[in-house]
Design a protein around this motif. Sequence first.
Motif, PDB file in Angstrom:
ATOM      1  N   ARG A 142      34.247  37.680  34.199  1.00 12.72           N
ATOM      2  CA  ARG A 142      33.660  36.973  33.060  1.00 12.72           C
ATOM      3  C   ARG A 142      32.635  37.850  32.348  1.00 12.72           C
ATOM      4  O   ARG A 142      32.565  37.862  31.118  1.00 12.72           O
ATOM      5  N   PHE A 143      31.855  38.595  33.129  1.00 11.60           N
ATOM      6  CA  PHE A 143      30.887  39.529  32.547  1.00 11.60           C
ATOM      7  C   PHE A 143      31.605  40.598  31.724  1.00 11.60           C
ATOM      8  O   PHE A 143      31.200  40.924  30.598  1.00 11.60           O
ATOM      9  N   ARG A 144      32.696  41.154  32.248  1.00 14.92           N
ATOM     10  CA  ARG A 144      33.441  42.197  31.534  1.00 14.92           C
ATOM     11  C   ARG A 144      34.055  41.645  30.242  1.00 14.92           C
ATOM     12  O   ARG A 144      34.036  42.311  29.200  1.00 14.92           O
ATOM     13  N   GLN A 145      34.599  40.444  30.319  1.00 18.14           N
ATOM     14  CA  GLN A 145      35.234  39.857  29.133  1.00 18.14           C
ATOM     15  C   GLN A 145      34.212  39.545  28.048  1.00 18.14           C
ATOM     16  O   GLN A 145      34.471  39.737  26.862  1.00 18.14           O
ATOM     17  N   MET A 146      33.054  39.083  28.457  1.00 15.28           N
ATOM     18  CA  MET A 146      32.024  38.715  27.501  1.00 15.28           C
ATOM     19  C   MET A 146      31.543  39.933  26.708  1.00 15.28           C
ATOM     20  O   MET A 146      31.287  39.856  25.508  1.00 15.28           O
ATOM     21  N   LEU A 147      31.444  41.088  27.367  1.00  9.39           N
ATOM     22  CA  LEU A 147      30.920  42.297  26.728  1.00  9.39           C
ATOM     23  C   LEU A 147      32.008  43.309  26.380  1.00  9.39           C
ATOM     24  O   LEU A 147      31.708  44.443  25.997  1.00  9.39           O
ATOM     25  N   HIS A 148      33.272  42.893  26.506  1.00 10.11           N
ATOM     26  CA  HIS A 148      34.410  43.750  26.140  1.00 10.11           C
ATOM     27  C   HIS A 148      34.438  45.060  26.926  1.00 10.11           C
ATOM     28  O   HIS A 148      34.749  46.117  26.379  1.00 10.11           O
ATOM     29  N   TYR A 149      34.137  44.997  28.213  1.00  7.72           N
ATOM     30  CA  TYR A 149      34.222  46.174  29.072  1.00  7.72           C
ATOM     31  C   TYR A 149      35.576  46.157  29.792  1.00  7.72           C
ATOM     32  O   TYR A 149      36.176  45.100  29.984  1.00  7.72           O
ATOM     33  N   PRO A 150      36.063  47.329  30.222  1.00 12.34           N
ATOM     34  CA  PRO A 150      37.308  47.353  31.004  1.00 12.34           C
ATOM     35  C   PRO A 150      37.196  46.449  32.227  1.00 12.34           C
ATOM     36  O   PRO A 150      36.114  46.357  32.818  1.00 12.34           O
ATOM     37  N   PRO A 151      38.274  45.739  32.571  1.00 16.35           N
ATOM     38  CA  PRO A 151      39.634  45.884  32.045  1.00 16.35           C
ATOM     39  C   PRO A 151      39.940  45.015  30.818  1.00 16.35           C
ATOM     40  O   PRO A 151      41.082  44.971  30.383  1.00 16.35           O
ATOM     41  N   ASP A 152      38.940  44.319  30.266  1.00 17.43           N
ATOM     42  CA  ASP A 152      39.179  43.510  29.074  1.00 17.43           C
ATOM     43  C   ASP A 152      39.540  44.392  27.883  1.00 17.43           C
ATOM     44  O   ASP A 152      40.313  43.992  27.017  1.00 17.43           O
TER      45      ASP A 152
END
Length: 746
Positions: free
Chosen positions: A641-651
């Motif tokens: 959820r943290f990665r998706q929120m800030l557009h970090y890999p793997p998002d």
Amino acid sequence: MAVYIDVIVDISVNSLDRIFQYRVPEELLDAVKVGCQVNVPFGSGNRRRQAYVIGVDTVLAYDASKIKDILGVTKAPAATGQLIALADWMHERYGCTMAQALKTVLPVKKSVKEVKRTAYFLTDREGAQQLLEKSRKSRREKARVRLLEAMLKEGCMSKETVTGVLQISASTMKSILQTGVIREETSQVYRNPVRQRLDGWQEVCLNDEQMNAVASIWQNAAICREHWSREQGMHLLYGITGSGKTEVYMALMEKVLNEGRQIIVLIPEISLTLQTVSRFYARFGSQIAVMNSRLSAGERYDQYMRAKRGEASVMIGPRSALFTPFDRLGLIIIDEEHESAYQSEIVPRYQAAEVAARRAEMSGALVVLGSATPSVAVYQKAREGMIGLHRLTQRARTGSRLPDVKVVDLREEFRMKNRGILSQSLHEAMDACLKRGDQMMLFLNRRGYAGFVSCRSCGYVVKCRHCDVSMTVHHHTLLKCHYCGSEQPMPRVCPSCGSPYIAGFGVGTQKVEEFVQKEFPKARILRMDRDTTSGKDDMGRILQTFSEGGADILIGTQMIVKGHDFANVTLVGILAADLSLFAGDYQSSERTFQLLTQAAGRAGRGDRPGEVIIQTYQPEHYCIQTAAAQDYDSFYSQEIRFRQMLHYPPDRQMMVMLAEGEHDQQTGQAVQKLREIAGEADFEAVEFIGPSRAGIAKAKDLYRYTMYMKHQDIKELMRLRDFLEGYLKWSQQFSNIYFTFDIRES
């Protein structure tokens, strides 16, 4: 008919990264093959350069008057055609020159003299007896008599014994060989890279989970040989610590070997080599070859040639073992796949799993990624069905279970006036462990004596003169830079204000060892970090001593907590769990969780219960809580959820550009200019972060700036990279600044 070769000259300059053609003199025709290295005259001055042969043909592609003859062929091992093709893919994928890619897939850079062993064998006993009787009648043939008497008694003897012990001259030996009663045999001797072994593999029965994992992975083997895809060809073996992933590996390896195919096993740490190799040697014997950076040039050459000649079918080593010259590759295993060691930090900046997938596709092989704490990106692919997922949820050893974990809040310890390294809980647990006669491990993600040296009067921190990082205390009197290796003496007064109140702050493994020895004077302690393992065999010696019960406590850095299996370890103490939690990296929580989980997994692997104590200043952090619970899925759900929120890999896919230059302002301006150029082109959908100073703003007298670029499609980032590299080549505006681009596929 003249023969010509296409070569890539070993010059890492983009303008010369193309194919050149040379003529092969008749006397060198038999020695030239695709993949071999040759010496060529290059440029107007005909400077001698090394080049890689990528094609042999009789067709002339250039003006015959401009074609030069090659100067010679080196004896370095030639690459196979598949490795040449792999280098070409890496050249395109990672934006390096073809020469750089070829140098990477040729792990043995030069030929090393082979070791030969000569022995003598008795072939005609009756003839030798007659010759002996005849020789005894002559006073001038005493040496011949000694040799014949010895050979009639022993039957065979080494050359060292014949020339050294019996003192037989070459001329005497030659004359006897001519009689035919003795024959000479010369064979190659391979240098042994593994002089130490731990207790090896013992046959075990796989449990249901392990058998199901083997069966479900293996059912894809035949499919992959016909039509390879990631869904069938790549598999994540996700198993808790101690669940027997290695047994699954070996069961798969046996199936592959039975089909006459070959195997590459990647391990991330040299420290794991001894235990891993000991297990595999016990199971597969002489089929095993080993490659790592601590081998001598001769040992590396021998292991490479054993694989190339088909005398070894299994290569075990770090990421460079991917380029073993196997032509019947059937399986690639990447153990502890989450480890950062699988990401190359030099050009080409390849990721081992990506290259393994490409090589497996070319060979029709299976790839198995194993981990108790998979990387977030790999686990997401497995959950979404992009690669296979196989779970091991219970410990393999009967009676073994996950350890009990306790989290200690160091803030409370401070309020209770405890200024020591050990919390009260850990101190009591260590005392109890020693009284039981069990072993324990203390993990600290640091080395040296102290974190940094600071003045209590003015706050001055001693930094490296060449790098923008603090120096670290070693042996009380020496300061070292862990980036460039420079050293300087410990100052007695502050260089800034002259105050005598300057000292080391923080804690390192050496200081922990001294403190623990003082608290437990009868305990036998071993310390394992880079400082105590600088010698070639030091690491193996320490692990072997601990494995055999020669010490009660093993203190160390990351290298002690990854993959080791010591049945007598019932206590693990993690002294500073959050040292890696605030590293200024979006992956810091993931790395901290992985380290803590791996460290905790060292306890209770035998038939006695294990205990883990985690000391931290951040007990409420989700990565600490989930690691204590050994709950990867809960960690993953919060981290993704943290990665998706800030557009970090793997998002998102992400590319990092690093610029290094001698002048601070000019380097920063160059990166800003490239961002503006990219913004003016057709790259609106790309997210830019920066430019900003790198985490290490200065290293080896070079100023460093970074810029991050994110996009959903990796091909768009590759297009952006090619565009920026093309602009730099065309403009020549920043020719004195070195740029690297690192695209990390999620």
